[in-house]
Design an enzyme around this catalytic site. Structure first.
Site, PDB file in Angstrom:
ATOM      1  CE  LYS A   8      -2.299  -0.642   3.822  1.00  0.00           C
ATOM      2  NZ  LYS A   8      -1.789  -1.950   4.228  1.00  0.00           N
ATOM      3  NE  ARG A  82      -4.350  -0.304   9.326  1.00  0.00           N
ATOM      4  CZ  ARG A  82      -3.166   0.165   8.856  1.00  0.00           C
ATOM      5  NH1 ARG A  82      -2.986   1.440   8.640  1.00  0.00           N
ATOM      6  NH2 ARG A  82      -2.188  -0.667   8.623  1.00  0.00           N
ATOM      7  NE  ARG A 122       7.652  -2.906   5.997  1.00  0.00           N
ATOM      8  CZ  ARG A 122       6.365  -2.617   6.122  1.00  0.00           C
ATOM      9  NH1 ARG A 122       5.703  -2.120   5.102  1.00  0.00           N
ATOM     10  NH2 ARG A 122       5.729  -2.854   7.237  1.00  0.00           N
ATOM     11  NE  ARG A 128       6.617  -0.098  10.172  1.00  0.00           N
ATOM     12  CZ  ARG A 128       5.474  -0.049   9.497  1.00  0.00           C
ATOM     13  NH1 ARG A 128       5.448   0.421   8.269  1.00  0.00           N
ATOM     14  NH2 ARG A 128       4.355  -0.468  10.051  1.00  0.00           N
ATOM     15  NE  ARG A 139       2.164  -4.118  11.409  1.00  0.00           N
ATOM     16  CZ  ARG A 139       3.288  -3.894  10.719  1.00  0.00           C
ATOM     17  NH1 ARG A 139       4.436  -4.457  11.115  1.00  0.00           N
ATOM     18  NH2 ARG A 139       3.283  -3.126   9.681  1.00  0.00           N
TER      19      ARG A 139
HETATM   20  P1  AMP Z   1       1.016   1.132   8.627  1.00  0.00           P
HETATM   21  O1  AMP Z   1       2.232   1.952   8.363  1.00  0.00           O
HETATM   22  O2  AMP Z   1      -0.156   1.539   7.781  1.00  0.00           O
HETATM   23  O3  AMP Z   1       1.276  -0.335   8.596  1.00  0.00           O
HETATM   24  O4  AMP Z   1       0.570   1.476  10.137  1.00  0.00           O
HETATM   25  C1  AMP Z   1       1.449   1.202  11.207  1.00  0.00           C
HETATM   26  C2  AMP Z   1       0.677   1.210  12.517  1.00  0.00           C
HETATM   27  O5  AMP Z   1       0.106   2.508  12.721  1.00  0.00           O
HETATM   28  C3  AMP Z   1      -0.490   0.245  12.594  1.00  0.00           C
HETATM   29  O6  AMP Z   1      -0.102  -1.068  12.939  1.00  0.00           O
HETATM   30  C4  AMP Z   1      -1.331   0.894  13.685  1.00  0.00           C
HETATM   31  O7  AMP Z   1      -0.763   0.693  14.971  1.00  0.00           O
HETATM   32  C5  AMP Z   1      -1.168   2.361  13.351  1.00  0.00           C
HETATM   33  N1  AMP Z   1      -2.202   2.797  12.393  1.00  0.00           N
HETATM   34  C6  AMP Z   1      -2.008   3.222  11.116  1.00  0.00           C
HETATM   35  N2  AMP Z   1      -3.177   3.538  10.543  1.00  0.00           N
HETATM   36  C7  AMP Z   1      -4.138   3.318  11.467  1.00  0.00           C
HETATM   37  C8  AMP Z   1      -5.554   3.429  11.468  1.00  0.00           C
HETATM   38  N3  AMP Z   1      -6.233   3.841  10.390  1.00  0.00           N
HETATM   39  N4  AMP Z   1      -6.201   3.123  12.621  1.00  0.00           N
HETATM   40  C9  AMP Z   1      -5.546   2.732  13.701  1.00  0.00           C
HETATM   41  N5  AMP Z   1      -4.217   2.557  13.765  1.00  0.00           N
HETATM   42  C10 AMP Z   1      -3.526   2.853  12.651  1.00  0.00           C
END
Ligand code: AMP
Length: 187
Positions: A8, A82, A122, A128, A139
């Protein structure tokens, strides 16, 4: 939309350039806040490190502010919504702005082990805290239980376009642009 590891982030950057819009990644905004040690970052970090979603009220307020900024007249939302609550709040935010979604793109990568292998790769360079194998697996579970269930909402609205997310970055990008151009001819 799509599970962690579907690509994404990479594709959303290219797509935002393609449409000349803002790339709004909730994960990126959270990570910037963690790096800057803001109050928002301190709250978010506890959840992120555990592979859990940050509470809706925190995430929604952040997106509401971001979408009100002048450069967000056109946008790609990456990693939001989400949860069912986020879908409802996003509808409200967009209604208030007189805006609407043109399309909801789903990057489809059905093979859970492929996703986990991509993320482990990654992890070698991402730095991270949430890219450990246990958290990566968690996740995937959170996506399956909280987020995959939202896809039918957008399908019923006629907005969902599924794109095969297996292939090279360029191949997937080509599919996304073609799907977008078919779904939203003016984009
Ligand atoms: P990502 O970079 O999109 O994988 O997001 C990393 C982390 O940020 C996720 O595992 C959540 O802890 C938090 N996060 C990102 N987007 C959201 C969202 N829309 N709602 C809640 N937590 C989020």
């Amino acid at each position: 939309m799509g599970p962690p590891g579907a690509g994404k982030g990479t594709q959303a950057v290219a797509l935002s350039e393609h449409i000349g819009g803002a790339h709004i990644s909730t994960g990126d905004i959270f990570r910037a806040n963690v790096a800057n040690e803001t109050e928002l970052g301190k709250t978010a970090k506890k959840y992120m490190d555990a592979g859990q979603y940050v509470p809706d009220e925190v995430t929604n307020a952040m997106v509401r502010d971001r979408l009100a900024e002048p450069d967000a007249a056109a946008f790609v939302l990456d990693g939001y919504p989400r949860t069912a609550e986020q879908v409802t709040v996003l509808d409200d935010i967009l209604a208030g702005l007189g805006a609407s979604l043109d399309v909801v793109l789903e990057l489809v990568v059905a093979d859970r082990e492929e996703l986990i292998q991509r993320m482990l790769k990654r992890a070698e360079t991402s730095g991270r805290a949430d890219d450990t194998e246990d958290v990566i697996r968690h996740r995937q579970d959170v996506y399956a239980s909280e987020t995959a269930v939202l896809l039918p909402i957008y399908r019923e609205r006629g907005l969902l376009v599924e794109v095969d997310g297996v292939g090279t970055i360029d191949e997937v990008q080509g599919r996304i642009f073609a799907a977008l151009d078919a779904a939203v001819p003016q984009a």
